[in-house]
Design an enzyme around this catalytic site. Sequence first.
Site, mmCIF file in Angstrom:
data_model
loop_
_atom_site.group_PDB
_atom_site.id
_atom_site.type_symbol
_atom_site.label_atom_id
_atom_site.label_comp_id
_atom_site.label_asym_id
_atom_site.label_seq_id
_atom_site.Cartn_x
_atom_site.Cartn_y
_atom_site.Cartn_z
ATOM 1 N N TYR A 45 0.962 -1.227 0.043
ATOM 2 C CA TYR A 45 0.054 0.023 0.030
ATOM 3 C C TYR A 45 1.089 1.150 0.138
ATOM 4 O O TYR A 45 0.265 2.188 -0.030
ATOM 5 C CB TYR A 45 -0.960 -0.028 1.014
ATOM 6 N N HIS A 103 0.388 -11.904 2.193
ATOM 7 C CA HIS A 103 -0.507 -11.053 1.722
ATOM 8 C C HIS A 103 -1.109 -11.760 0.436
ATOM 9 O O HIS A 103 -2.320 -11.765 0.715
ATOM 10 C CB HIS A 103 0.228 -9.876 0.800
HETATM 11 N N1 LIG Z 1 -5.773 -8.763 2.073
HETATM 12 C C1 LIG Z 1 -5.977 -8.255 0.761
HETATM 13 O O1 LIG Z 1 -5.609 -8.950 -0.078
HETATM 14 C C2 LIG Z 1 -6.797 -7.052 0.871
HETATM 15 C C3 LIG Z 1 -7.372 -6.524 -0.470
HETATM 16 C C4 LIG Z 1 -8.225 -5.316 -0.305
HETATM 17 C C5 LIG Z 1 -8.366 -4.788 0.542
HETATM 18 N N2 LIG Z 1 -7.805 -5.273 1.928
HETATM 19 C C6 LIG Z 1 -7.882 -4.231 3.026
HETATM 20 O O2 LIG Z 1 -9.239 -4.396 3.405
HETATM 21 C C7 LIG Z 1 -9.534 -2.919 3.735
HETATM 22 C C8 LIG Z 1 -10.972 -2.700 3.282
HETATM 23 O O3 LIG Z 1 -11.144 -2.712 1.711
HETATM 24 P P1 LIG Z 1 -11.569 -1.927 0.536
HETATM 25 O O4 LIG Z 1 -10.654 -0.623 1.044
HETATM 26 O O5 LIG Z 1 -11.036 -2.551 -0.615
HETATM 27 O O6 LIG Z 1 -13.056 -1.664 0.622
HETATM 28 P P2 LIG Z 1 -14.255 -1.278 1.603
HETATM 29 O O7 LIG Z 1 -13.823 -0.998 2.988
HETATM 30 O O8 LIG Z 1 -15.134 -2.515 1.441
HETATM 31 O O9 LIG Z 1 -15.104 -0.068 0.541
HETATM 32 C C9 LIG Z 1 -14.404 1.009 0.919
HETATM 33 C C10 LIG Z 1 -15.342 2.103 0.308
HETATM 34 O O10 LIG Z 1 -16.441 2.421 0.811
HETATM 35 C C11 LIG Z 1 -16.772 3.524 1.208
HETATM 36 N N3 LIG Z 1 -17.336 3.539 2.485
HETATM 37 C C12 LIG Z 1 -16.807 3.342 3.669
HETATM 38 N N4 LIG Z 1 -17.910 3.394 4.643
HETATM 39 C C13 LIG Z 1 -19.000 3.879 4.126
HETATM 40 C C14 LIG Z 1 -20.156 4.166 4.482
HETATM 41 N N5 LIG Z 1 -20.626 4.159 5.749
HETATM 42 N N6 LIG Z 1 -21.385 4.538 3.842
HETATM 43 C C15 LIG Z 1 -20.880 4.430 2.224
HETATM 44 N N7 LIG Z 1 -19.932 4.337 1.977
HETATM 45 C C16 LIG Z 1 -18.850 3.731 2.746
HETATM 46 C C17 LIG Z 1 -15.678 4.305 1.078
HETATM 47 O O11 LIG Z 1 -15.806 5.709 0.785
HETATM 48 P P3 LIG Z 1 -15.461 6.818 1.695
HETATM 49 O O12 LIG Z 1 -14.037 7.038 1.845
HETATM 50 O O13 LIG Z 1 -16.153 7.954 0.929
HETATM 51 O O14 LIG Z 1 -16.111 6.565 3.279
HETATM 52 C C18 LIG Z 1 -14.627 3.358 0.097
HETATM 53 O O15 LIG Z 1 -14.803 4.042 -1.297
HETATM 54 C C19 LIG Z 1 -8.322 -2.247 2.714
HETATM 55 O O16 LIG Z 1 -8.542 -0.775 2.866
HETATM 56 C C20 LIG Z 1 -7.392 -2.786 3.178
HETATM 57 O O17 LIG Z 1 -6.753 -2.519 4.254
HETATM 58 C C21 LIG Z 1 -6.891 -5.995 1.981
#
Ligand SMILES: NC(=O)c1ccc[n+]([C@@H]2O[C@H](COP(=O)([O-])OP(=O)(O)OC[C@H]3O[C@@H](n4cnc5c(N)ncnc54)[C@H](OP(=O)(O)O)[C@@H]3O)[C@@H](O)[C@H]2O)c1
Length: 274
Positions: A45, A103
């Site tokens: 990241y 990862h």
């Molecule tokens: N291990 C892996 O391979 C892997 C892969 C992907 C992700 N991850 C981890 O998982 C975390 C989360 O996954 P992600 O970032 O892909 O997606 P997510 O948390 O499912 O979604 C993030 C999105 O949702 C929106 N959001 C958040 N809260 C909200 C709410 N209350 N109402 C409406 N929209 C909302 C955010 O916009 P706003 O900013 O406008 O709120 C953002 O656009 C990552 O940040 C990372 O740390 C790990």
Amino acid sequence: MTMNDGYTIPEVQFGTYQIRGGAGLQQVMEAIKQGYRGLDTATNYDNEGMVGEAIRRSGMPRAHFFVTSKLPGKYHQYDEATMAIQETLYRLGLDYLDLYLIHWPLPKRNHYVEAFQAMIDAQKRGLIRSIGVSNFEPEHLDRLINETGVTPAVNQIEVHPYWNNERMVNEDQKRGIVTEAWSPLGRGSAALKEPVIQDLAKKYDKNAAQIILRWHSQRGVIPVPRSSNLVHQKSNKDIFDFKLTDQEIQAINQLSKPDGRVDGQDPNEYEEFE
Ligand SMILES: NC(=O)c1ccc[n+]([C@@H]2O[C@H](COP(=O)([O-])OP(=O)(O)OC[C@H]3O[C@@H](n4cnc5c(N)ncnc54)[C@H](OP(=O)(O)O)[C@@H]3O)[C@@H](O)[C@H]2O)c1
């Protein structure tokens, strides 16, 4: 929640994918003010330095935080993994990680067992408290367990209403591994607008994201939502004062679809390798 190694892990964590630089620093500092203590970063990241800075600027003792980072595919070989752990700690400015994950398994490259061995040895040296994996399938978990004698504490996998990942949640549970959900909100996808979710939001006087995050929690899964929006950050943590019924959990499970993955990343095929 208590993990299989006896350490505890926060039940909602803060995701930091794509949160970087000065603006990112302000967002993570806000998340800490809102009460998040579990911070999920990764070498891939490019923000471990910023996350460490946010922890320092919070003025709170390091022991109050639960910091996770992840080993990239290019460093799976034993010596590379050992150095990658040390470099992550230097970037974070910390002397230990609460949780470190492989990862992605990259099974075709076939080095994930030695990566895990390097993590076991770093754990013995006190550099990591809990060791786990991400995106691991049952056969990858079993190889680690059989060849090292150590069961990962955590498997962080894709889980959201369009990809409930029931199969892997059960496989983790059978082995005593805690499941964390990445993209728990489907990356802010259409799932938030699904009538089932919207109706439950009305019923419980919550927002759609809170319904989805509560669904994770009641399935025994730890969600790792990301948000740059202070209102969302605050409400995403506030999910423990209501309870969905079993039928409501099943109704959300029914939203899952075979092509529901956010980016189509199949852990047996996907290779993050730069
Ligand atoms: N291990 C892996 O391979 C892997 C892969 C992907 C992700 N991850 C981890 O998982 C975390 C989360 O996954 P992600 O970032 O892909 O997606 P997510 O948390 O499912 O979604 C993030 C999105 O949702 C929106 N959001 C958040 N809260 C909200 C709410 N209350 N109402 C409406 N929209 C909302 C955010 O916009 P706003 O900013 O406008 O709120 C953002 O656009 C990552 O940040 C990372 O740390 C790990």
